[in-house]
Design a protein around this motif. Structure first.
Motif, PDB file in Angstrom:
ATOM      1  N   LYS A   6       0.827  -1.207   0.000  1.00 25.95           N
ATOM      2  CA  LYS A   6       0.000   0.000   0.000  1.00 25.95           C
ATOM      3  C   LYS A   6       0.863   1.259   0.000  1.00 25.95           C
ATOM      4  O   LYS A   6       0.569   2.242  -0.687  1.00 25.95           O
ATOM      5  N   GLU A   7       1.941   1.217   0.772  1.00 28.52           N
ATOM      6  CA  GLU A   7       2.754   2.417   0.958  1.00 28.52           C
ATOM      7  C   GLU A   7       4.114   2.019   1.529  1.00 28.52           C
ATOM      8  O   GLU A   7       4.238   0.978   2.186  1.00 28.52           O
ATOM      9  N   ILE A   8       5.110   2.834   1.255  1.00 23.06           N
ATOM     10  CA  ILE A   8       6.433   2.659   1.853  1.00 23.06           C
ATOM     11  C   ILE A   8       6.834   3.975   2.497  1.00 23.06           C
ATOM     12  O   ILE A   8       6.848   5.016   1.826  1.00 23.06           O
ATOM     13  N   GLN A   9       7.098   3.940   3.793  1.00 23.52           N
ATOM     14  CA  GLN A   9       7.440   5.152   4.536  1.00 23.52           C
ATOM     15  C   GLN A   9       8.855   5.022   5.102  1.00 23.52           C
ATOM     16  O   GLN A   9       9.211   3.968   5.631  1.00 23.52           O
ATOM     17  N   THR A  10       9.640   6.078   4.981  1.00 21.64           N
ATOM     18  CA  THR A  10      10.982   6.096   5.552  1.00 21.64           C
ATOM     19  C   THR A  10      11.101   7.264   6.511  1.00 21.64           C
ATOM     20  O   THR A  10      10.762   8.400   6.175  1.00 21.64           O
ATOM     21  N   LYS A  11      11.546   6.956   7.730  1.00 23.59           N
ATOM     22  CA  LYS A  11      11.770   7.977   8.747  1.00 23.59           C
ATOM     23  C   LYS A  11      13.093   7.678   9.417  1.00 23.59           C
ATOM     24  O   LYS A  11      13.265   6.619  10.019  1.00 23.59           O
ATOM     25  N   LYS A  12      14.031   8.601   9.283  1.00 27.50           N
ATOM     26  CA  LYS A  12      15.397   8.393   9.773  1.00 27.50           C
ATOM     27  C   LYS A  12      15.962   7.123   9.144  1.00 27.50           C
ATOM     28  O   LYS A  12      15.994   6.996   7.932  1.00 27.50           O
TER      29      LYS A  12
END
Length: 245
Positions: free
Chosen positions: A228-234
């Protein structure tokens, strides 16, 4: 690529090998494992039902007594075969072919609540310890983080990391380098119980395909799941899957 996996509180009995703590991942941890195991065994031998109930996460005396055993001299089997929770049931390691089993053995790292960091094929006895419970005055997750997190970081320095553990196990080791995790959504809601099942399913498909990189993993079709989605944080990348109805 290495894959981090949480253990299960439920375990299968039996085994055919002798337990040898000095063969487990990171020989540097042997004195700390030995201290923890001796503390654990001393508590078992005292037989205080109230303390054991809390440490085991069990209420019935018969169930508690069934776990009072000399685990150091109990037969051992592969850690990946010892655990029997939801993720392990859906991985179904015994049904994999030899090539996929070899992949799991060499790529999967478990975080045991008693033994710390384990390769999937490290041989361990049956034991009982509730997640988050101390062993005497030893807070296990802090203990292994203090003595082993740096070993993990150095060992994984040249590896891509797929972290399939529950969040609790960040207390043992949380990668300082880039790593990837998964989240599962069904009808717009994050699932928890079924997340365990899908972690097992995902690992099974990775092993069958012999995946060696995160890029190849993201291209891997997994029945019943769509990205559905790919999120990158740090340094954390989270792949969010929709569970298809």
């Amino acid at each position: 690529m290495k894959i981090l996996l949480a253990p299960s509180e439920t375990k299968i009995s039996g085994g055919e090998a002798a337990f040898a703590p000095d063969t487990l991942l990171f020989k540097e941890l042997l004195p700390y494992r030995t201290k923890l195991l001796h503390t654990y065994m001393n508590i078992l031998q005292k037989g205080d039902m109230q303390i054991l109930s809390k440490m085991f996460g069990l209420k019935k005396e018969a169930d508690i007594r069934s776990h009072i055993r000399d685990i150091i001299h109990e037969p051992a089997m592969k850690a990946i075969e010892r655990y029997t929770g939801v993720a392990f049931d859906h991985l179904d390691y015994p049904a994999l072919d030899d090539k996929a089993k070899s992949y799991v053995d060499s790529h999967v790292i478990l975080n045991s609540n008693l033994f710390g960091y384990l390769r999937a094929d490290d041989l361990i006895p049956e034991y009982r310890l509730k997640q988050g419970e101390a062993v005497g005055d030893i807070k296990v997750e802090k203990y292994y983080h203090e003595h082993g997190a740096d070993l993990m970081e150095a060992w994984l320095a040249d590896e891509e990391i797929l972290d399939l553990r529950a969040g609790f196990y960040d207390k043992f080791y949380k990668p300082a380098k880039a790593y990837t995790t998964l989240k599962f959504i069904k009808e717009g809601k994050v699932v928890s119980h079924w997340a365990k099942a899908y972690r097992g399913i995902v690992l099974r498909e990775i092993a069958k395909a012999g995946i060696e990189s995160i890029d190849d993993f993201m291209k891997l079709p997994i029945e019943g799941l769509s990205i559905k989605e790919i999120q990158t944080k740090k340094n954390k990348t989270e792949i969010i899957y929709d569970i298809e109805l």
